[in-house]
Scaffold this motif. Sequence first.
Motif, mmCIF file in Angstrom:
data_model
loop_
_atom_site.group_PDB
_atom_site.id
_atom_site.type_symbol
_atom_site.label_atom_id
_atom_site.label_comp_id
_atom_site.label_asym_id
_atom_site.label_seq_id
_atom_site.Cartn_x
_atom_site.Cartn_y
_atom_site.Cartn_z
ATOM 1 N N LEU A 1 -14.972 -2.219 11.918
ATOM 2 C CA LEU A 1 -14.779 -1.299 10.807
ATOM 3 C C LEU A 1 -14.303 -2.080 9.584
ATOM 4 O O LEU A 1 -14.034 -3.277 9.660
ATOM 5 C CB LEU A 1 -13.763 -0.221 11.188
ATOM 6 C CG LEU A 1 -14.168 0.678 12.360
ATOM 7 C CD1 LEU A 1 -12.967 1.478 12.868
ATOM 8 C CD2 LEU A 1 -15.290 1.619 11.960
ATOM 9 N N SER A 2 -14.174 -1.395 8.464
ATOM 10 C CA SER A 2 -13.758 -2.057 7.223
ATOM 11 C C SER A 2 -12.259 -1.913 7.005
ATOM 12 O O SER A 2 -11.606 -1.036 7.588
ATOM 13 C CB SER A 2 -14.506 -1.453 6.028
ATOM 14 O OG SER A 2 -14.082 -0.123 5.813
ATOM 15 N N THR A 3 -11.715 -2.761 6.135
ATOM 16 C CA THR A 3 -10.302 -2.626 5.801
ATOM 17 C C THR A 3 -10.049 -1.311 5.068
ATOM 18 O O THR A 3 -8.965 -0.733 5.189
ATOM 19 C CB THR A 3 -9.824 -3.807 4.944
ATOM 20 O OG1 THR A 3 -10.652 -3.909 3.776
ATOM 21 C CG2 THR A 3 -9.894 -5.115 5.723
ATOM 22 N N ARG A 4 -11.017 -0.860 4.297
ATOM 23 C CA ARG A 4 -10.854 0.448 3.657
ATOM 24 C C ARG A 4 -10.684 1.542 4.713
ATOM 25 O O ARG A 4 -9.832 2.432 4.572
ATOM 26 C CB ARG A 4 -12.058 0.771 2.767
ATOM 27 C CG ARG A 4 -11.974 2.171 2.151
ATOM 28 C CD ARG A 4 -13.173 2.524 1.298
ATOM 29 N NE ARG A 4 -13.069 3.899 0.829
ATOM 30 C CZ ARG A 4 -12.359 4.298 -0.226
ATOM 31 N NH1 ARG A 4 -11.672 3.400 -0.931
ATOM 32 N NH2 ARG A 4 -12.305 5.566 -0.583
ATOM 33 N N GLN A 5 -11.476 1.488 5.771
ATOM 34 C CA GLN A 5 -11.338 2.477 6.834
ATOM 35 C C GLN A 5 -9.985 2.353 7.527
ATOM 36 O O GLN A 5 -9.416 3.344 7.978
ATOM 37 C CB GLN A 5 -12.483 2.333 7.829
ATOM 38 C CG GLN A 5 -13.822 2.806 7.278
ATOM 39 C CD GLN A 5 -14.982 2.448 8.180
ATOM 40 O OE1 GLN A 5 -15.141 1.285 8.582
ATOM 41 N NE2 GLN A 5 -15.816 3.435 8.507
ATOM 42 N N PHE A 6 -9.470 1.122 7.624
ATOM 43 C CA PHE A 6 -8.127 0.951 8.197
ATOM 44 C C PHE A 6 -7.111 1.749 7.389
ATOM 45 O O PHE A 6 -6.293 2.497 7.957
ATOM 46 C CB PHE A 6 -7.731 -0.526 8.214
ATOM 47 C CG PHE A 6 -6.310 -0.751 8.664
ATOM 48 C CD1 PHE A 6 -6.013 -0.909 10.001
ATOM 49 C CD2 PHE A 6 -5.264 -0.777 7.742
ATOM 50 C CE1 PHE A 6 -4.693 -1.092 10.428
ATOM 51 C CE2 PHE A 6 -3.954 -0.958 8.152
ATOM 52 C CZ PHE A 6 -3.672 -1.111 9.503
ATOM 53 N N TYR A 7 -7.135 1.587 6.073
ATOM 54 C CA TYR A 7 -6.143 2.246 5.229
ATOM 55 C C TYR A 7 -6.375 3.749 5.104
ATOM 56 O O TYR A 7 -5.498 4.462 4.606
ATOM 57 C CB TYR A 7 -6.092 1.588 3.855
ATOM 58 C CG TYR A 7 -5.449 0.222 3.901
ATOM 59 C CD1 TYR A 7 -4.113 0.080 4.261
ATOM 60 C CD2 TYR A 7 -6.194 -0.927 3.609
ATOM 61 C CE1 TYR A 7 -3.526 -1.171 4.331
ATOM 62 C CE2 TYR A 7 -5.605 -2.185 3.672
ATOM 63 C CZ TYR A 7 -4.269 -2.299 4.033
ATOM 64 O OH TYR A 7 -3.685 -3.541 4.102
ATOM 65 N N GLU A 8 -7.517 4.219 5.558
ATOM 66 C CA GLU A 8 -7.708 5.658 5.675
ATOM 67 C C GLU A 8 -6.962 6.232 6.882
ATOM 68 O O GLU A 8 -6.666 7.426 6.929
ATOM 69 C CB GLU A 8 -9.195 5.996 5.802
ATOM 70 C CG GLU A 8 -9.989 5.782 4.515
ATOM 71 C CD GLU A 8 -11.482 5.956 4.705
ATOM 72 O OE1 GLU A 8 -12.205 5.894 3.700
ATOM 73 O OE2 GLU A 8 -11.917 6.152 5.860
ATOM 74 N N GLU A 9 -6.647 5.366 7.858
ATOM 75 C CA GLU A 9 -6.006 5.807 9.090
ATOM 76 C C GLU A 9 -4.544 5.385 9.188
ATOM 77 O O GLU A 9 -3.726 6.111 9.767
ATOM 78 C CB GLU A 9 -6.767 5.257 10.305
ATOM 79 C CG GLU A 9 -8.236 5.613 10.356
ATOM 80 C CD GLU A 9 -8.479 7.107 10.331
ATOM 81 O OE1 GLU A 9 -7.641 7.848 10.880
ATOM 82 O OE2 GLU A 9 -9.485 7.533 9.740
ATOM 83 N N MET B 1 0.855 -1.175 0.000
ATOM 84 C CA MET B 1 0.000 0.000 0.000
ATOM 85 C C MET B 1 0.894 1.230 0.000
ATOM 86 O O MET B 1 1.665 1.455 0.924
ATOM 87 C CB MET B 1 -0.894 -0.014 1.236
ATOM 88 C CG MET B 1 -1.842 1.158 1.328
ATOM 89 S SD MET B 1 -3.118 1.190 0.044
ATOM 90 C CE MET B 1 -3.998 -0.354 0.392
ATOM 91 N N ALA B 2 0.826 2.035 -1.069
ATOM 92 C CA ALA B 2 1.723 3.173 -1.226
ATOM 93 C C ALA B 2 1.440 4.258 -0.201
ATOM 94 O O ALA B 2 2.322 4.992 0.218
ATOM 95 C CB ALA B 2 1.607 3.745 -2.633
ATOM 96 N N GLY B 3 0.220 4.403 0.191
ATOM 97 C CA GLY B 3 -0.138 5.438 1.165
ATOM 98 C C GLY B 3 -1.551 5.235 1.640
ATOM 99 O O GLY B 3 -2.268 4.357 1.176
ATOM 100 N N ARG B 4 -1.961 6.043 2.594
ATOM 101 C CA ARG B 4 -3.307 5.905 3.128
ATOM 102 C C ARG B 4 -4.333 6.405 2.132
ATOM 103 O O ARG B 4 -4.088 7.337 1.376
ATOM 104 C CB ARG B 4 -3.422 6.686 4.440
ATOM 105 C CG ARG B 4 -2.626 6.086 5.583
ATOM 106 C CD ARG B 4 -2.787 6.912 6.821
ATOM 107 N NE ARG B 4 -2.237 8.248 6.620
ATOM 108 C CZ ARG B 4 -2.197 9.182 7.578
ATOM 109 N NH1 ARG B 4 -2.676 8.926 8.765
ATOM 110 N NH2 ARG B 4 -1.677 10.362 7.338
ATOM 111 N N LEU B 5 -5.514 5.778 2.174
ATOM 112 C CA LEU B 5 -6.622 6.290 1.383
ATOM 113 C C LEU B 5 -7.114 7.594 1.994
ATOM 114 O O LEU B 5 -6.963 7.835 3.185
ATOM 115 C CB LEU B 5 -7.758 5.258 1.359
ATOM 116 C CG LEU B 5 -7.425 3.904 0.726
ATOM 117 C CD1 LEU B 5 -8.617 2.971 0.865
ATOM 118 C CD2 LEU B 5 -7.031 4.057 -0.736
ATOM 119 N N ARG B 6 -7.712 8.414 1.170
ATOM 120 C CA ARG B 6 -8.219 9.693 1.670
ATOM 121 C C ARG B 6 -9.556 9.487 2.369
ATOM 122 O O ARG B 6 -10.467 8.890 1.823
ATOM 123 C CB ARG B 6 -8.374 10.684 0.512
ATOM 124 C CG ARG B 6 -8.878 12.058 0.953
ATOM 125 C CD ARG B 6 -8.803 13.054 -0.173
ATOM 126 N NE ARG B 6 -7.420 13.263 -0.575
ATOM 127 C CZ ARG B 6 -7.062 14.070 -1.581
ATOM 128 N NH1 ARG B 6 -7.996 14.711 -2.281
ATOM 129 N NH2 ARG B 6 -5.789 14.219 -1.881
#
Length: 217
Positions: free
Chosen positions: A56-64, A1-6
């Motif tokens: 929570l979702s994995t998408r929310q994880f990568y937002e943080e 994962m290059a960076g966090r999701l917005r």
Amino acid sequence: MAGRLRAPTGRYAGRSAEERQAERRRRFLDAALGLFGDAPGFRAGTVAALSEAAGLSTRQFYEEFRTLEDVLAVLHLQVNDWAERAVRSALADAEGLPLAERAAVLFRAYAANVTADPRRIRITFVEIVGVSPRLEEQRLARRARWVELICAEARAAVARGEAAPRDYRIAATAFIGSVNGLLHDWSAGWVDATLDEVTDELVRQLLGILRPRDWTP
């Protein structure tokens, strides 16, 4: 994962984006304390398992966060910050007490905080060790902060004529190793003693360092 999701912006259900983000981070960290601070620990963890535990979702994880290592890094600092706040608050209340009583206040506050939840001990004494060069640097930097706290107390005791004048950095580093090892072993059930007995022993060790037998006040 290059960076966090917005993360989403704007208000939702009466809460700002910052409030929702803070809640998500808290839920991930609370879940990580449970997953990393108990068997099988950090090394067996996954993003999916942590997200499920947090509700929570994995998408929310990568937002943080970018990785699970980032979560462990934040959690390690958080556990240490809790303990340091407890110690500094207790020392402020112990202002003016003789050295032996002040040392007892320090270690009772520290021991009570870190042993209040055995998962905190595992995070800060076990799970953080050897994960990566980055986390080793963080662990040693946080330990250096505890060394400086003890050295500052020692310098103040020297100024009051209650301790022998010397450079306490090496002794403080060695002593912290004893503190960590003894509290971990006690928490794991390997030391047959009460927490008060463990704390009293640590205080005696520290006073022995500050007041060697060949020193006269």
